[in-house]
Design a protein around this motif. Structure first.
Motif, PDB file in Angstrom:
ATOM      1  N   SER A   1       0.884  -1.149   0.130  1.00 42.17           N
ATOM      2  CA  SER A   1      -0.044   0.113   0.080  1.00 42.17           C
ATOM      3  C   SER A   1       0.980   1.030   0.123  1.00 42.17           C
ATOM      4  O   SER A   1       2.096   1.209   0.587  1.00 42.17           O
ATOM      5  N   PHE A   2       0.567   2.298  -0.731  1.00 38.27           N
ATOM      6  CA  PHE A   2       1.066   3.610  -0.844  1.00 38.27           C
ATOM      7  C   PHE A   2      -0.057   4.732  -0.185  1.00 38.27           C
ATOM      8  O   PHE A   2      -0.850   4.815  -0.596  1.00 38.27           O
ATOM      9  N   SER A   3       0.460   5.370   0.890  1.00 38.21           N
ATOM     10  CA  SER A   3      -0.538   6.347   1.339  1.00 38.21           C
ATOM     11  C   SER A   3       0.194   7.799   1.839  1.00 38.21           C
ATOM     12  O   SER A   3       1.387   7.531   2.180  1.00 38.21           O
ATOM     13  N   ILE A   4      -0.734   8.748   2.026  1.00 37.41           N
ATOM     14  CA  ILE A   4      -0.107   9.784   2.636  1.00 37.41           C
ATOM     15  C   ILE A   4      -0.134   9.740   4.164  1.00 37.41           C
ATOM     16  O   ILE A   4      -1.391   9.457   4.409  1.00 37.41           O
ATOM     17  N   LYS A   5       0.485   9.797   4.827  1.00 38.47           N
ATOM     18  CA  LYS A   5       0.589   9.625   6.257  1.00 38.47           C
ATOM     19  C   LYS A   5       0.484  11.018   7.144  1.00 38.47           C
ATOM     20  O   LYS A   5      -0.237  11.149   8.055  1.00 38.47           O
ATOM     21  N   TYR A   6       0.799  12.115   6.405  1.00 37.30           N
ATOM     22  CA  TYR A   6       0.723  13.302   7.244  1.00 37.30           C
ATOM     23  C   TYR A   6       0.836  14.434   6.125  1.00 37.30           C
ATOM     24  O   TYR A   6       1.831  14.346   5.213  1.00 37.30           O
ATOM     25  N   ASN A   7      -0.020  15.584   6.482  1.00 39.62           N
ATOM     26  CA  ASN A   7       0.309  16.612   5.407  1.00 39.62           C
ATOM     27  C   ASN A   7       0.627  17.881   6.187  1.00 39.62           C
ATOM     28  O   ASN A   7       0.000  18.058   7.618  1.00 39.62           O
ATOM     29  N   PHE A   8       1.900  18.565   5.893  1.00 42.63           N
ATOM     30  CA  PHE A   8       2.549  19.559   6.617  1.00 42.63           C
ATOM     31  C   PHE A   8       1.539  20.892   6.070  1.00 42.63           C
ATOM     32  O   PHE A   8       0.625  20.708   5.238  1.00 42.63           O
ATOM     33  N   SER A   9       1.494  21.871   6.976  1.00 40.85           N
ATOM     34  CA  SER A   9       0.836  22.924   6.830  1.00 40.85           C
ATOM     35  C   SER A   9       1.931  24.124   6.728  1.00 40.85           C
ATOM     36  O   SER A   9       2.842  24.222   7.363  1.00 40.85           O
ATOM     37  N   PHE A  10       1.018  25.282   6.253  1.00 35.08           N
ATOM     38  CA  PHE A  10       1.824  26.660   6.417  1.00 35.08           C
ATOM     39  C   PHE A  10       1.529  27.444   7.712  1.00 35.08           C
ATOM     40  O   PHE A  10       2.001  28.465   7.969  1.00 35.08           O
ATOM     41  N   SER A  11       0.716  26.814   8.550  1.00 40.71           N
ATOM     42  CA  SER A  11       0.177  27.307   9.627  1.00 40.71           C
ATOM     43  C   SER A  11       1.090  26.753  11.039  1.00 40.71           C
ATOM     44  O   SER A  11       1.592  25.701  10.717  1.00 40.71           O
ATOM     45  N   ASN A  12       0.805  27.483  12.054  1.00 45.12           N
ATOM     46  CA  ASN A  12       1.397  26.871  13.402  1.00 45.12           C
ATOM     47  C   ASN A  12       3.009  26.589  13.491  1.00 45.12           C
ATOM     48  O   ASN A  12       3.326  25.809  14.107  1.00 45.12           O
ATOM     49  N   ASN A  13       3.550  27.273  12.640  1.00 46.28           N
ATOM     50  CA  ASN A  13       5.102  27.430  12.661  1.00 46.28           C
ATOM     51  C   ASN A  13       5.538  26.003  12.451  1.00 46.28           C
ATOM     52  O   ASN A  13       6.563  25.609  12.742  1.00 46.28           O
ATOM     53  N   GLU A  14       4.814  25.346  11.444  1.00 43.98           N
ATOM     54  CA  GLU A  14       5.094  23.931  11.412  1.00 43.98           C
ATOM     55  C   GLU A  14       6.221  23.738  10.340  1.00 43.98           C
ATOM     56  O   GLU A  14       7.250  22.693  10.604  1.00 43.98           O
ATOM     57  N   GLY A  15       6.438  24.678   9.482  1.00 44.47           N
ATOM     58  CA  GLY A  15       7.662  24.383   8.431  1.00 44.47           C
ATOM     59  C   GLY A  15       7.089  23.829   7.294  1.00 44.47           C
ATOM     60  O   GLY A  15       6.281  22.862   7.233  1.00 44.47           O
ATOM     61  N   TYR A  16       7.855  23.933   6.223  1.00 44.94           N
ATOM     62  CA  TYR A  16       7.329  23.366   4.956  1.00 44.94           C
ATOM     63  C   TYR A  16       8.762  23.293   4.009  1.00 44.94           C
ATOM     64  O   TYR A  16       9.471  24.122   4.061  1.00 44.94           O
ATOM     65  N   GLY A  17       8.546  22.797   2.791  1.00 42.89           N
ATOM     66  CA  GLY A  17       9.573  22.731   2.043  1.00 42.89           C
ATOM     67  C   GLY A  17      10.815  21.654   2.169  1.00 42.89           C
ATOM     68  O   GLY A  17      11.197  21.399   3.312  1.00 42.89           O
ATOM     69  N   PHE A  18      11.313  20.985   1.115  1.00 44.68           N
ATOM     70  CA  PHE A  18      12.140  20.116   1.131  1.00 44.68           C
ATOM     71  C   PHE A  18      13.587  20.631   1.772  1.00 44.68           C
ATOM     72  O   PHE A  18      13.855  21.724   1.477  1.00 44.68           O
ATOM     73  N   GLY A  19      14.059  19.886   2.820  1.00 42.84           N
ATOM     74  CA  GLY A  19      14.890  20.502   3.547  1.00 42.84           C
ATOM     75  C   GLY A  19      16.239  19.630   3.938  1.00 42.84           C
ATOM     76  O   GLY A  19      17.119  19.295   4.755  1.00 42.84           O
ATOM     77  N   GLY A  20      16.563  18.512   2.739  1.00 49.21           N
ATOM     78  CA  GLY A  20      17.700  17.747   2.969  1.00 49.21           C
ATOM     79  C   GLY A  20      17.299  16.218   3.298  1.00 49.21           C
ATOM     80  O   GLY A  20      16.166  15.991   3.467  1.00 49.21           O
ATOM     81  N   ARG A  21      18.362  15.468   3.794  1.00 50.10           N
ATOM     82  CA  ARG A  21      18.219  14.048   3.867  1.00 50.10           C
ATOM     83  C   ARG A  21      17.538  13.736   5.256  1.00 50.10           C
ATOM     84  O   ARG A  21      17.660  14.755   6.461  1.00 50.10           O
ATOM     85  N   LEU A  22      16.466  12.883   5.055  1.00 53.75           N
ATOM     86  CA  LEU A  22      15.969  12.501   6.333  1.00 53.75           C
ATOM     87  C   LEU A  22      16.947  11.722   7.271  1.00 53.75           C
ATOM     88  O   LEU A  22      17.750  11.008   6.712  1.00 53.75           O
ATOM     89  N   SER A  23      16.797  11.626   8.689  1.00 51.58           N
ATOM     90  CA  SER A  23      17.825  10.727   9.623  1.00 51.58           C
ATOM     91  C   SER A  23      16.889   9.833  10.568  1.00 51.58           C
ATOM     92  O   SER A  23      15.736  10.360  10.823  1.00 51.58           O
ATOM     93  N   TYR A  24      17.724   8.646  10.656  1.00 51.00           N
ATOM     94  CA  TYR A  24      16.737   7.714  11.532  1.00 51.00           C
ATOM     95  C   TYR A  24      17.955   6.738  12.004  1.00 51.00           C
ATOM     96  O   TYR A  24      19.062   6.604  11.597  1.00 51.00           O
ATOM     97  N   ASN A  25      17.693   6.286  13.432  1.00 53.14           N
ATOM     98  CA  ASN A  25      18.620   5.640  14.207  1.00 53.14           C
ATOM     99  C   ASN A  25      18.052   4.367  14.841  1.00 53.14           C
ATOM    100  O   ASN A  25      18.429   3.894  15.994  1.00 53.14           O
ATOM    101  N   ASN A  26      16.907   3.565  14.231  1.00 52.05           N
ATOM    102  CA  ASN A  26      16.549   2.415  14.651  1.00 52.05           C
ATOM    103  C   ASN A  26      15.555   2.595  15.597  1.00 52.05           C
ATOM    104  O   ASN A  26      15.157   1.681  16.446  1.00 52.05           O
ATOM    105  N   LEU A  27      15.131   3.828  15.965  1.00 51.91           N
ATOM    106  CA  LEU A  27      14.173   4.061  16.937  1.00 51.91           C
ATOM    107  C   LEU A  27      12.781   4.262  16.224  1.00 51.91           C
ATOM    108  O   LEU A  27      12.844   4.103  15.083  1.00 51.91           O
ATOM    109  N   ASN A  28      11.820   4.707  17.057  1.00 52.66           N
ATOM    110  CA  ASN A  28      10.324   4.912  16.119  1.00 52.66           C
ATOM    111  C   ASN A  28      10.195   6.237  15.469  1.00 52.66           C
ATOM    112  O   ASN A  28       8.994   6.694  15.868  1.00 52.66           O
ATOM    113  N   TYR A  29      11.125   6.993  15.457  1.00 53.66           N
ATOM    114  CA  TYR A  29      10.931   8.296  14.724  1.00 53.66           C
ATOM    115  C   TYR A  29      11.714   8.591  13.740  1.00 53.66           C
ATOM    116  O   TYR A  29      13.043   7.988  13.708  1.00 53.66           O
TER     117      TYR A  29
END
Length: 459
Positions: free
Chosen positions: A57-85
């Motif tokens: 399956s292929f799905s959108i899990k979360y939509n970022f927004s322009f509000s609430n100081n959330e931030g938007y736009g591609f900002g480089g590589r994602l990082s992961y260290n074998n935890l749940n985030y």
């Protein structure tokens, strides 16, 4: 619930159904940097996509927004260290408009904004290749950002979960430390190594191809235990200029990289840095055979391999090898835009079948490049498939990642009527493209495989 797009329409925050996948195992994640239009698409601020290979399956899990100081736009590589985030940067938005550092929870499919970046203090992310590097020995994340206090870049640290704020460990300055760190840091024997694309104790001016510059760049190391920053090398144009590709460290105390310009002909170099003697050796200066390497080098059986973006037949680029001990340089293939395409841009990826794979970015039968293979054991080059704008997508970005004998990549444009990109799966056992799920938002970045056998995509 949900975020609003620019027109005010509400969009779901998670689990929006998308076209099914034909794959079989694992999970991949990606972010889209810009606005979609309808159907299975991101919000205007970008989205977190999940490609679940187990559930197909292929799905959108979360939509970022322009509000609430959330931030938007591609900002480089994602990082992961074998935890749940997953940790990532946005390029824009936040409290100061300079982007954010965020944490995506894999279990709850939610995003927490950890902090807003501030251009003149923390710095911000203006590089597609930057990101945080996890150091297990210190249980900390370390990376480099551009700008900052001296407007030249910072080395930053995240000590999460003790703190959710970045701490500035060292600041670059134009002279002597360098200006604009661009590629990701690499770790070798407890030190972090990297380059800046400008700065250092060298001349400033205007380059005919690069444009205005302040210095030709530097190479540096940083010791996270003692917080000691050391500039190692000033690039001088004679030994290369504007290093921007990832470095490669061997097992014998040497680090290798490329510069896009400089050298005797001004067309770039391959260099070797010896840790023990703190010395830089120019291994090869590009001239009539190849020019302007954008990607770094890859290793197989003690030999280094790479591609240049230009030079060769019709300025289409070459594939080369160089022997670290003797500096013997060999042109292994001259790209032909009428056949396999030309202008390769991504680093060569060594798959588990001991063959290299990458993309050409232009030419071939459909004008948008294709996928090629090189066998370093036999020096045989093979053109695999021509990309096309309608089905496979056009304009590959980054390199491949492998999972279960299949290679995954993001294609920035093409694929379906919207032309907003494709997630590509290539099966090298059957020599076929087995998945090309259309998406939106023009995804970018090289997929990242974490230690839990899952893939994470930057877009």
């Amino acid at each position: 619930s949900g975020s609003a797009d620019a027109s005010g329409a509400r969009l779901p925050d998670r689990d929006t159904p998308c076209p099914p996948s034909s794959a079989a195992r694992g999970t991949t994640w990606t972010r889209t940097p810009r606005r979609g239009r309808s159907g299975c698409r991101s919000s205007g601020a970008g989205s977190m996509f999940e490609l679940n290979l187990t559930a197909s399956s292929f799905s959108i899990k979360y939509n970022f927004s322009f509000s609430n100081n959330e931030g938007y736009g591609f900002g480089g590589r994602l990082s992961y260290n074998n935890l749940n985030y997953i940790l990532g940067f946005t390029r824009y938005g936040g409290a100061f408009g300079d982007g954010t550092l965020y944490k995506y929870n894999l279990n709850t499919a939610t995003v927490d904004t950890m902090m807003s970046l501030q251009n003149n203090i923390t710095g911000n992310t203006n590089s597609d290749e930057g990101g945080l590097l996890y150091l297990p020995s210190a249980n900390k994340w370390i990376g480099s950002l551009q700008n900052g206090v001296a407007a030249s870049g910072n080395i930053v640290e995240l000590n999460y979960p003790i703190s959710n704020q970045l701490a500035t460990l060292a600041s670059f300055n134009v002279a002597p430390n360098g200006l604009y760190p661009q590629a990701s840091l690499i770790e070798k024997d407890g030190y972090l190594y990297g380059t800046t694309v400008q700065g250092g104790n060298s001349a400033s001016g205007t380059h005919s191809s690069y444009g205005d510059y302040i210095g030709y760049g530097t190479m540096f190391k940083y010791h996270p235990q003692t917080n000691v920053f050391t500039k190692l090398i000033d690039f001088s144009n004679a030994n290369g200029s504007f290093p921007s590709s990832d470095l490669y460290a061997d097992n014998w105390g040497s680090i290798y990289g490329t510069t896009m310009y400089g050298g005797a002909s001004g067309l770039g170099t391959v260099f070797k840095y010896d840790i023990g003697s703190n010395s830089l050796q120019t291994m090869y200066e590009f001239s009539i055979f190849g020019a302007n390497p954008i990607a770094g080098v890859a290793e197989y059986n003690g030999q280094l391999y790479g591609v240049t973006n230009k030079g060769g037949i019709g300025d289409a680029g070459i594939l080369y090898s160089i022997q670290p001990g003797s500096n013997v340089f060999n042109v292994l293939h001259l790209f032909d835009t009428t056949v396999e395409g030309g202008r390769p841009i991504g680093k060569l990826f060594l798959a588990s079948n001991n063959k290299f794979y990458s993309f050409t970015s232009m030419g071939s039968s459909n004008g948008v490049g294709g996928i090629f293979q090189f066998d370093p054991a036999t020096n045989i080059f093979s053109f695999i498939v021509a990309l096309d704008s309608t089905n496979t997508g056009a304009n590959a970005h980054g390199s491949f990642t492998e999972l279960n004998n299949k290679l995954y990549a993001t294609i920035t444009n093409g694929g379906s009527a919207t032309g907003e990109g494709v997630f590509l799966e290539y099966d090298f056992l059957t020599n076929s493209i087995t998945q090309n799920t259309p998406t939106s938002g023009h995804p970018k970045g090289t997929p990242l495989k974490a230690s839990d056998n899952k893939l994470y995509w930057l877009t």
